[in-house]
Design an enzyme around this catalytic site. Structure first.
Site, PDB file in Angstrom:
ATOM      1  N   ASP A 127       0.811  -1.221   0.000  1.00 14.85           N
ATOM      2  CA  ASP A 127       0.000   0.000   0.000  1.00 14.85           C
ATOM      3  C   ASP A 127       0.844   1.270   0.000  1.00 14.85           C
ATOM      4  O   ASP A 127       0.304   2.380   0.058  1.00 14.85           O
ATOM      5  CB  ASP A 127      -0.987   0.011   1.163  1.00 14.85           C
ATOM      6  CG  ASP A 127      -0.327  -0.032   2.533  1.00 14.85           C
ATOM      7  OD1 ASP A 127       0.914   0.114   2.607  1.00 14.85           O
ATOM      8  OD2 ASP A 127      -1.044  -0.216   3.529  1.00 14.85           O
ATOM      9  N   GLN A 268      -3.654  -9.004  -5.042  1.00 18.29           N
ATOM     10  CA  GLN A 268      -2.622  -7.979  -5.159  1.00 18.29           C
ATOM     11  C   GLN A 268      -1.349  -8.344  -4.404  1.00 18.29           C
ATOM     12  O   GLN A 268      -0.264  -7.897  -4.750  1.00 18.29           O
ATOM     13  CB  GLN A 268      -3.155  -6.646  -4.624  1.00 18.29           C
ATOM     14  CG  GLN A 268      -4.237  -6.035  -5.494  1.00 18.29           C
ATOM     15  CD  GLN A 268      -4.779  -4.762  -4.884  1.00 18.29           C
ATOM     16  OE1 GLN A 268      -5.226  -4.734  -3.736  1.00 18.29           O
ATOM     17  NE2 GLN A 268      -4.720  -3.687  -5.636  1.00 18.29           N
TER      18      GLN A 268
END
Length: 337
Positions: A127, A268
């Site tokens: 992130d 992801q």
């Protein structure tokens, strides 16, 4: 020189690329030994290790996961954990530890260095939320995976109108949501830094449907929260629905539309890294070895970081800083709630 290396915390594309780079640079360029510690800090505490040579890392550059395994042991929370880790490292003859992981891993490396074992941290966070580095490996892959998934879903909307609520990585930072939303032309983006309104989100999605769009896209970070209520019960944490599932159910009820939740976080974090992430991870691994060689014998902890195009060492603290999305970036996108 004898270097210990471990991967700890959650999965992230590019971990194997770092390990390969560490081994090739340390062994081939300097004649050092590299000791791979299995399953993160667990491997150090239990003495579960193996020597790594170029043959051991052959073919892993473009693979996901980590050949050493990982765990989420909180070293600082174990009674005597830091002292035991230091003693185990001494028994293995380690001169320095290269610890690849997120904030918890980097914090543990700092504690070890403070206790006398030199440590170099390599940041991994899909992130992109660690403040000391401009970008970390894994982020580019996370955005690419989400973008490809949404591009493919749009083709399903050719025969009917569809609302997609895509949940992407980002417990504290909205960088993945912001970049994914911008890259895919999302109608709405929700990020952890800004609690959103379910009412406003519903209205924005409704405008997409009313305009005749075949596919209305809502991108929401996994850590995003609503400041007005979502009808969530309180099941055990393991069974608790994610924000995409909660939002999809609410939008289905309020709009009467065909709404699909799309949790993308696990996808992801796994799979092959992009070319950019392979290069960045390899640079981080090589630089970690160079930094480790200059720090051996010095009880200090540093982290490899990217500032602009340059790699630099930055001091580690027990809790590496958080890098939120700045407000001006929201204005650039225009559809962040």
């Amino acid at each position: 020189m004898r270097i210990g290396v471990l991967t700890s915390g959650g999965d992230c594309p590019g971990l194997n690329a770092v390990l390969r780079s560490v081994v090739h640079h340390a062994v081939c360029d300097h004649g050092d030994e590299v000791v791979g510690l299995h399953d993160g800090w667990h491997g150090l505490l239990e003495g579960d290790h193996r020597l790594l040579d170029p043959a051991a890392v052959a073919g892993v550059l473009g693979t996901g996961g980590t050949l050493l395994g990982s765990s989420r042991i909180a070293l600082a929370e174990l009674p005597g954990g830091v002292e035991l880790a230091r003693d185990r490292a001494a028994a293995l003859g380690l001169d320095v530890i290269i610890a690849i992981g997120g904030a918890g891993t980097l914090g543990a490396a700092h504690l070890l260095a403070r206790d006398g074992l030199p440590a170099v941290g390599v940041p991994r966070t899909v992130d992109d939320g660690i403040a000391a580095t401009d970008v970390a490996f894994g982020f580019d892959t996370a955005v690419a995976v989400a973008g490809h998934a949404l591009d493919r879903l749009r083709t399903q909307a050719a025969s009917r109108q569809l609302v997609v609520v895509a949940e992407v990585a980002g417990r504290r930072s909205g960088w993945v949501a912001l970049q994914t939303g911008l890259a895919t032309g999302a109608d709405v983006i929700a990020v952890p830094e800004r609690p959103f309104s379910v009412h406003a989100l519903t209205a924005a999605a409704g405008r997409g449907l009313a305009s005749g769009k075949r596919c209305t896209v809502v991108v929401v970070a996994e850590g995003a929260t609503a400041h007005d209520a979502l009808p969530a019960a309180a099941p055990p944490a393991a069974a608790r629905p994610g924000v995409a599932e909660l939002l999809a159910a609410e939008l289905q009820q309020r709009l009467g539309a065909d709404v699909h939740p799309l949790p993308l976080g696990p996808a992801q974090r796994g799979g092959a890294p992009t070319a950019y992430d392979r290069v960045l991870a390899s640079r981080f691994g090589r630089y970690a070895v160079e930094t480790a060689r200059t720090r051996a014998g010095a009880p200090a902890a540093v982290m490899t970081a990217l500032h602009g195009e340059a790699l630099v060492p930055v001091p580690l603290t027990s809790a590496p800083g958080h890098r939120p999305v700045p407000p001006e970036r929201y204005a650039e996108v225009g559809c962040v709630l």
